[in-house]
Write a protein that holds these residues in place. Structure first.
Motif, PDB file in Angstrom:
ATOM      1  N   ASP A 153       1.292  -2.490  -0.981  1.00 31.20           N
ATOM      2  CA  ASP A 153       0.750  -3.338  -2.055  1.00 31.20           C
ATOM      3  C   ASP A 153      -0.543  -2.770  -2.626  1.00 31.20           C
ATOM      4  N   ASN A 154      -1.240  -1.948  -1.848  1.00 32.05           N
ATOM      5  CA  ASN A 154      -2.543  -1.441  -2.305  1.00 32.05           C
ATOM      6  C   ASN A 154      -2.488  -0.066  -2.950  1.00 32.05           C
ATOM      7  N   VAL A 155      -1.428   0.677  -2.692  1.00 30.61           N
ATOM      8  CA  VAL A 155      -1.336   2.027  -3.263  1.00 30.61           C
ATOM      9  C   VAL A 155      -1.490   2.029  -4.791  1.00 30.61           C
ATOM     10  N   PRO A 156      -0.876   1.099  -5.523  1.00 31.73           N
ATOM     11  CA  PRO A 156      -1.006   1.140  -6.990  1.00 31.73           C
ATOM     12  C   PRO A 156      -2.445   0.982  -7.483  1.00 31.73           C
ATOM     13  N   LYS A 157      -3.349   0.508  -6.634  1.00 26.97           N
ATOM     14  CA  LYS A 157      -4.731   0.257  -7.061  1.00 26.97           C
ATOM     15  C   LYS A 157      -5.575   1.525  -7.157  1.00 26.97           C
ATOM     16  N   PHE A 158      -5.153   2.596  -6.535  1.00 30.42           N
ATOM     17  CA  PHE A 158      -5.975   3.806  -6.482  1.00 30.42           C
ATOM     18  C   PHE A 158      -5.205   5.033  -6.964  1.00 30.42           C
ATOM     19  N   LYS A 159      -5.985   5.990  -7.479  1.00 28.98           N
ATOM     20  CA  LYS A 159      -5.363   7.250  -7.868  1.00 28.98           C
ATOM     21  C   LYS A 159      -5.264   8.178  -6.649  1.00 28.98           C
ATOM     22  N   HIS A 160      -6.269   8.068  -5.784  1.00 29.42           N
ATOM     23  CA  HIS A 160      -6.248   8.801  -4.521  1.00 29.42           C
ATOM     24  C   HIS A 160      -6.275   7.778  -3.400  1.00 29.42           C
ATOM     25  N   CYS A 161      -5.243   7.762  -2.608  1.00 29.57           N
ATOM     26  CA  CYS A 161      -5.185   6.762  -1.551  1.00 29.57           C
ATOM     27  C   CYS A 161      -5.310   7.464  -0.205  1.00 29.57           C
ATOM     28  N   ILE A 162      -6.368   7.179   0.501  1.00 25.87           N
ATOM     29  CA  ILE A 162      -6.455   7.692   1.874  1.00 25.87           C
ATOM     30  C   ILE A 162      -6.143   6.505   2.781  1.00 25.87           C
ATOM     31  N   VAL A 163      -4.989   6.597   3.414  1.00 26.41           N
ATOM     32  CA  VAL A 163      -4.433   5.452   4.136  1.00 26.41           C
ATOM     33  C   VAL A 163      -4.713   5.579   5.630  1.00 26.41           C
ATOM     34  N   LEU A 164      -5.380   4.576   6.190  1.00 25.45           N
ATOM     35  CA  LEU A 164      -5.685   4.584   7.629  1.00 25.45           C
ATOM     36  C   LEU A 164      -4.587   3.877   8.426  1.00 25.45           C
ATOM     37  N   MET A 165      -4.028   4.635   9.364  1.00 27.13           N
ATOM     38  CA  MET A 165      -3.081   4.052  10.323  1.00 27.13           C
ATOM     39  C   MET A 165      -3.468   4.551  11.709  1.00 27.13           C
ATOM     40  N   HIS A 166      -2.855   4.024  12.727  1.00 30.12           N
ATOM     41  CA  HIS A 166      -3.156   4.471  14.091  1.00 30.12           C
ATOM     42  C   HIS A 166      -1.905   4.976  14.800  1.00 30.12           C
ATOM     43  N   ASP A 167      -2.137   6.007  15.607  1.00 32.45           N
ATOM     44  CA  ASP A 167      -1.077   6.574  16.447  1.00 32.45           C
ATOM     45  C   ASP A 167      -1.497   6.267  17.877  1.00 32.45           C
ATOM     46  N   ALA A 168      -1.023   5.125  18.370  1.00 30.48           N
ATOM     47  CA  ALA A 168      -1.500   4.674  19.680  1.00 30.48           C
ATOM     48  C   ALA A 168      -0.415   3.881  20.413  1.00 30.48           C
ATOM     49  N   ALA A 169      -0.558   3.870  21.733  1.00 24.20           N
ATOM     50  CA  ALA A 169       0.477   3.272  22.583  1.00 24.20           C
ATOM     51  C   ALA A 169       0.721   1.797  22.277  1.00 24.20           C
ATOM     52  N   ASP A 170      -0.312   1.100  21.775  1.00 19.47           N
ATOM     53  CA  ASP A 170      -0.120  -0.326  21.498  1.00 19.47           C
ATOM     54  C   ASP A 170       0.142  -0.589  20.005  1.00 19.47           C
ATOM     55  N   LYS A 171       0.552   0.462  19.283  1.00 15.28           N
ATOM     56  CA  LYS A 171       0.772   0.292  17.842  1.00 15.28           C
ATOM     57  C   LYS A 171       2.225   0.621  17.465  1.00 15.28           C
ATOM     58  N   ARG A 172       3.129   0.016  18.162  1.00 15.80           N
ATOM     59  CA  ARG A 172       4.564   0.219  17.911  1.00 15.80           C
ATOM     60  C   ARG A 172       4.922  -0.199  16.474  1.00 15.80           C
ATOM     61  N   SER A 173       4.299  -1.275  16.007  1.00 12.87           N
ATOM     62  CA  SER A 173       4.649  -1.798  14.682  1.00 12.87           C
ATOM     63  C   SER A 173       4.391  -0.771  13.582  1.00 12.87           C
ATOM     64  N   THR A 174       3.385   0.066  13.780  1.00 12.34           N
ATOM     65  CA  THR A 174       3.073   1.090  12.775  1.00 12.34           C
ATOM     66  C   THR A 174       4.253   2.067  12.650  1.00 12.34           C
ATOM     67  N   VAL A 175       4.785   2.459  13.801  1.00 13.51           N
ATOM     68  CA  VAL A 175       5.927   3.386  13.797  1.00 13.51           C
ATOM     69  C   VAL A 175       7.128   2.715  13.134  1.00 13.51           C
ATOM     70  N   ASP A 176       7.327   1.441  13.449  1.00 15.47           N
ATOM     71  CA  ASP A 176       8.471   0.716  12.881  1.00 15.47           C
ATOM     72  C   ASP A 176       8.353   0.574  11.359  1.00 15.47           C
ATOM     73  N   ALA A 177       7.113   0.426  10.890  1.00 16.15           N
ATOM     74  CA  ALA A 177       6.916   0.213   9.442  1.00 16.15           C
ATOM     75  C   ALA A 177       6.986   1.521   8.660  1.00 16.15           C
ATOM     76  N   LEU A 178       6.738   2.628   9.338  1.00 14.61           N
ATOM     77  CA  LEU A 178       6.545   3.902   8.635  1.00 14.61           C
ATOM     78  C   LEU A 178       7.697   4.341   7.711  1.00 14.61           C
ATOM     79  N   PRO A 179       8.952   4.281   8.147  1.00 17.46           N
ATOM     80  CA  PRO A 179      10.024   4.745   7.248  1.00 17.46           C
ATOM     81  C   PRO A 179      10.054   3.988   5.916  1.00 17.46           C
ATOM     82  N   ASP A 180       9.868   2.668   5.953  1.00 19.20           N
ATOM     83  CA  ASP A 180       9.888   1.871   4.710  1.00 19.20           C
ATOM     84  C   ASP A 180       8.672   2.196   3.850  1.00 19.20           C
ATOM     85  N   ILE A 181       7.537   2.388   4.496  1.00 24.58           N
ATOM     86  CA  ILE A 181       6.302   2.717   3.759  1.00 24.58           C
ATOM     87  C   ILE A 181       6.518   4.017   2.984  1.00 24.58           C
TER      88      ILE A 181
END
Ligand SMILES: [Zn+2]
Length: 321
Positions: A267-295
């Motif tokens: 939802d936020n990508v359209p707001k910027f021309k350069h988007c530096i997106v913060l995510m985490h690669d961590a043992a307790d962040k399974r949801s990030t991995v699950d969301a990644l393909p759709d993102i």
């Protein structure tokens, strides 16, 4: 006599067939459970190894973040600090959100930009973890390059992850060796020591002399006892550039889900021309991995939008200027 012989032959054939049947049944009765046992024991071993890895990873996080939260609450008992201390696991984005409104994070313009192109930089902090290889697989399947701001984890099980990040064309960035705020931000010397340790460790592991840095907690963190400007000057002197972010997955916030992570980014990508997106690669962040393909799929589907790794041509988004 002939009839008798024929009957005998028929009987012996029947007996032979019966014997064969019994032998096959006995063999099958032995083999099938043996095979099942072997398969189950292999699966058990794999799951057990994964479980041990996850436990070790969580322990790593507890050691670093458990004490951090108490330090944060001790240092900032006022309400503002509650935001920082309240964010899950180490207040990675706490300071940023307080300062966000006042800081121009619209995204630096790359001099080599093609008119109209939006650049999205996916960045992963805190790795490697049990999920790094899976994240790398997803990036590979989607032919996308990202940036990993990693910590120093000398365990042999992570060597391959560090190497794959480099071999598969992603950018290897630094995010402190220990990720222990109380040590890193105690003094300029301790910051330098941690920085050098990570840089050398990454060089020895991958052959890359890393030059991109992300401050634990971002440059707007409220934890550092040293003026961030001093740390910036030090980084400059070592030919390293630091990158904050202008879009956060907020995957370090309690209660995050695959859906919330997706929405916070897409939802936020359209707001910027350069988007530096913060995510985490961590043992307790399974949801990030699950969301990644759709993102990835939905960012790629946006007009004139490309996903690229951080390079020397990427002008940084920095919270503190
Ligand atoms: Zn971090």
């Amino acid at each position: 006599m002939l009839d008798g012989n024929r009957k005998k032959k028929t009987y012996s054939k029947k007996i032979k067939r019966l014997r064969r049947g019994i032998v096959i049944t006995v063999v099958a009765a032995c083999l099938i459970p043996t095979c099942i046992c072997i398969i189950l024991s292999v699966r058990y071993d794999r799951l057990n190894a994964k479980y041990k890895q996850s436990t070790a990873d969580l322990e790593w996080y507890r050691q670093r973040y458990g004490s951090e939260l108490s330090i944060l609450s001790a240092m900032q008992p006022d309400e503002d600090a509650a935001g920082a201390a309240g964010s899950d696991l180490g207040a990675e984005t706490g300071g940023f959100e307080q300062d966000y409104a006042d800081v121009d994070t619209s995204g630096a313009q790359n001099p080599e930009d093609i008119e109209g192109t939006r650049y999205v930089y996916l960045t992963f902090d805190d790795g490697p973890s049990i999920y790094t290889e899976e994240i790398l697989d997803i990036l590979k399947e989607n032919d996308v390059k990202a940036t990993f701001f990693v910590c120093g984890k000398p365990d042999a099980k992570y060597v391959n992850a560090y190497k794959r990040i480099v071999e598969e064309g992603h950018t290897l960035g630094m995010h402190s060796y220990s990720h222990k705020y109380s040590d890193i931000y105690a003094s300029l010397d301790s910051f330098k020591e941690d920085f050098d340790k990570l840089r050398i460790f990454l060089y020895e592991t991958t052959g890359v002399w890393a030059k991109y840095y992300r401050f634990p907690g971002g440059s707007s963190n409220a934890v550092s006892k040293v003026d961030i400007k001093e740390l910036e000057n030090f980084l400059e002197g070592t030919d390293a550039t630091f990158y904050d972010w202008n879009i956060s997955a907020k995957d370090d916030k309690a209660g995050n889900t695959k859906e919330s992570i997706y929405a916070n980014i897409v939802d936020n990508v359209p707001k910027f021309k350069h988007c530096i997106v913060l995510m985490h690669d961590a043992a307790d962040k399974r949801s990030t991995v699950d969301a990644l393909p759709d993102i990835i799929r939905d960012i790629k589907a946006m007009d004139d939008t490309v996903i690229v790794p951080i390079t020397d041509n990427t002008l940084p988004v920095q919270h503190i200027k």
